[in-house]
Design a protein around this motif. Structure first.
Motif, short mmCIF file in Angstrom:
data_model
loop_
_atom_site.label_atom_id
_atom_site.label_comp_id
_atom_site.label_asym_id
_atom_site.label_seq_id
_atom_site.Cartn_x
_atom_site.Cartn_y
_atom_site.Cartn_z
N ALA A 139 0.82 -1.20 0.00
CA ALA A 139 0.00 0.00 0.00
C ALA A 139 0.86 1.26 0.00
N GLY A 140 0.44 2.24 -0.78
CA GLY A 140 1.12 3.52 -0.82
C GLY A 140 2.40 3.55 -1.63
N SER A 141 2.73 2.48 -2.30
CA SER A 141 3.97 2.43 -3.07
C SER A 141 3.85 3.20 -4.37
N VAL A 142 4.97 3.77 -4.80
CA VAL A 142 5.04 4.47 -6.07
C VAL A 142 6.07 3.73 -6.92
N VAL A 143 5.60 3.11 -8.00
CA VAL A 143 6.47 2.28 -8.84
C VAL A 143 6.83 3.08 -10.09
N VAL A 144 8.13 3.33 -10.25
CA VAL A 144 8.63 4.06 -11.42
C VAL A 144 9.70 3.26 -12.17
N LYS A 145 10.03 2.07 -11.64
CA LYS A 145 10.99 1.18 -12.29
C LYS A 145 10.42 -0.22 -12.32
N ASP A 146 10.93 -1.05 -13.22
CA ASP A 146 10.46 -2.42 -13.36
C ASP A 146 10.59 -3.19 -12.04
N SER A 151 8.31 -11.16 -6.65
CA SER A 151 8.87 -10.18 -5.73
C SER A 151 7.79 -9.54 -4.87
N ILE A 152 8.23 -8.99 -3.75
CA ILE A 152 7.40 -8.13 -2.93
C ILE A 152 8.09 -6.78 -2.92
N ALA A 153 7.36 -5.73 -3.28
CA ALA A 153 7.93 -4.39 -3.36
C ALA A 153 7.10 -3.42 -2.52
N VAL A 154 7.79 -2.47 -1.88
CA VAL A 154 7.12 -1.45 -1.07
C VAL A 154 7.89 -0.14 -1.17
N GLY A 155 7.23 0.94 -0.79
CA GLY A 155 7.90 2.21 -0.61
C GLY A 155 7.69 3.22 -1.72
N ASN A 156 8.28 4.40 -1.50
CA ASN A 156 8.24 5.50 -2.45
C ASN A 156 9.65 6.06 -2.59
N PRO A 157 10.33 5.72 -3.65
CA PRO A 157 9.95 4.85 -4.75
C PRO A 157 9.99 3.38 -4.31
N ALA A 158 9.19 2.57 -4.98
CA ALA A 158 9.09 1.15 -4.61
C ALA A 158 10.42 0.44 -4.82
N ARG A 159 10.74 -0.42 -3.88
CA ARG A 159 11.94 -1.25 -4.00
C ARG A 159 11.59 -2.67 -3.57
N VAL A 160 12.27 -3.62 -4.14
CA VAL A 160 12.02 -5.03 -3.82
C VAL A 160 12.60 -5.31 -2.45
N ILE A 161 11.76 -5.83 -1.56
CA ILE A 161 12.24 -6.17 -0.21
C ILE A 161 12.36 -7.67 -0.01
N LYS A 162 11.75 -8.44 -0.92
CA LYS A 162 11.81 -9.88 -0.78
C LYS A 162 11.58 -10.51 -2.14
N THR A 163 12.34 -11.56 -2.42
CA THR A 163 12.15 -12.34 -3.63
C THR A 163 11.61 -13.70 -3.23
N LEU A 164 10.53 -14.09 -3.84
CA LEU A 164 9.89 -15.37 -3.53
C LEU A 164 10.41 -16.42 -4.49
N THR A 165 10.63 -17.62 -4.00
CA THR A 165 11.03 -18.70 -4.90
C THR A 165 9.76 -19.24 -5.54
N PRO A 166 9.80 -19.54 -6.84
CA PRO A 166 8.59 -20.02 -7.53
C PRO A 166 7.95 -21.23 -6.87
N ALA A 167 8.73 -22.10 -6.22
CA ALA A 167 8.17 -23.28 -5.57
C ALA A 167 7.27 -22.90 -4.40
N LYS A 168 7.59 -21.78 -3.72
CA LYS A 168 6.79 -21.35 -2.58
C LYS A 168 5.63 -20.47 -2.99
N GLN A 169 5.68 -19.92 -4.19
CA GLN A 169 4.64 -19.01 -4.66
C GLN A 169 3.45 -19.80 -5.18
N SER A 170 2.26 -19.50 -4.67
CA SER A 170 1.06 -20.15 -5.17
C SER A 170 0.72 -19.55 -6.54
#
Length: 178
Positions: A139-146, A151-170
């Motif tokens: 919530a409240g993130s501003v995305v100006v880059k890919d 991934s999980i991204a947050v912030g202004n500007p948004a940054r990746v804070i966590k990368t999920l492994t495809p096996a764990k991602q539903s």
């Protein structure tokens, strides 16, 4: 008929989301055919008046939206018509996806959103940005880059804070309120 109701199950318990997406799916074919657009003009006027002005959701009928789109809370959503949205996406209220007006008066490209993307409330995705598959943006993130896939991204500007492994991602993110 299944085309019109392709978002029905995703919006279970969400009458406003169901209504908007059925109206959107009914209007969408008019963007693909000039002849149909002329015949469909009264419906397109109704769509613009009812969905955009009355319900405060700017989702132009020519926008490419994949199946299973969930419209959470359905208010103050603004989507540039050239945006591409993948399958099984979940957008919350007060979200903006748009382009950038440059100094010379031209406009940048619009965002391209992958499959299984979940956006928190008040997210802004601006410019020619690509958001990969299986991404969550806080919530409240501003995305100006890919944002890369899984991934999980947050912030202004948004940054990746966590990368999920495809096996764990539903295959589809859980639909939880933030």
């Amino acid at each position: 008929m299944s085309y019109v109701f392709q978002d029905w199950a995703a919006n279970k318990g969400n009458l406003k989301g169901r209504l908007v997406m059925v109206l959107f799916r009914l209007a969408r074919p008019a963007s693909l055919n000039k002849f149909l657009r002329v015949i469909w003009l009264p419906y397109l006027a109704f769509y613009k008046l009812f969905v955009e002005w009355f319900m405060c959701i700017e989702l132009p009928h020519w926008t490419q939206v994949g199946s299973g789109f969930y419209l959470g809370h359905g208010h103050a959503l603004v989507v540039n018509g050239c945006t591409v949205i993948g399958k099984n996406c979940f957008f919350r209220h007060s979200t903006t996806l748009g382009n950038i007006r440059r100094e010379d008066g031209s406009y940048s490209g619009s965002p391209i959103i992958g499959d299984n993307v979940e956006l928190g409330s008040n997210v802004c995705i601006i410019g020619e940005v690509r958001v990969g598959d299986n991404v969550r943006i806080g919530a409240g993130s501003v995305v100006v880059k890919d944002i890369p896939a899984n991934s999980i991204a947050v912030g202004n500007p948004a940054r990746v804070i966590k990368t999920l492994t495809p096996a764990k991602q539903s295959p589809q993110p859980e639909l939880q309120e933030q």
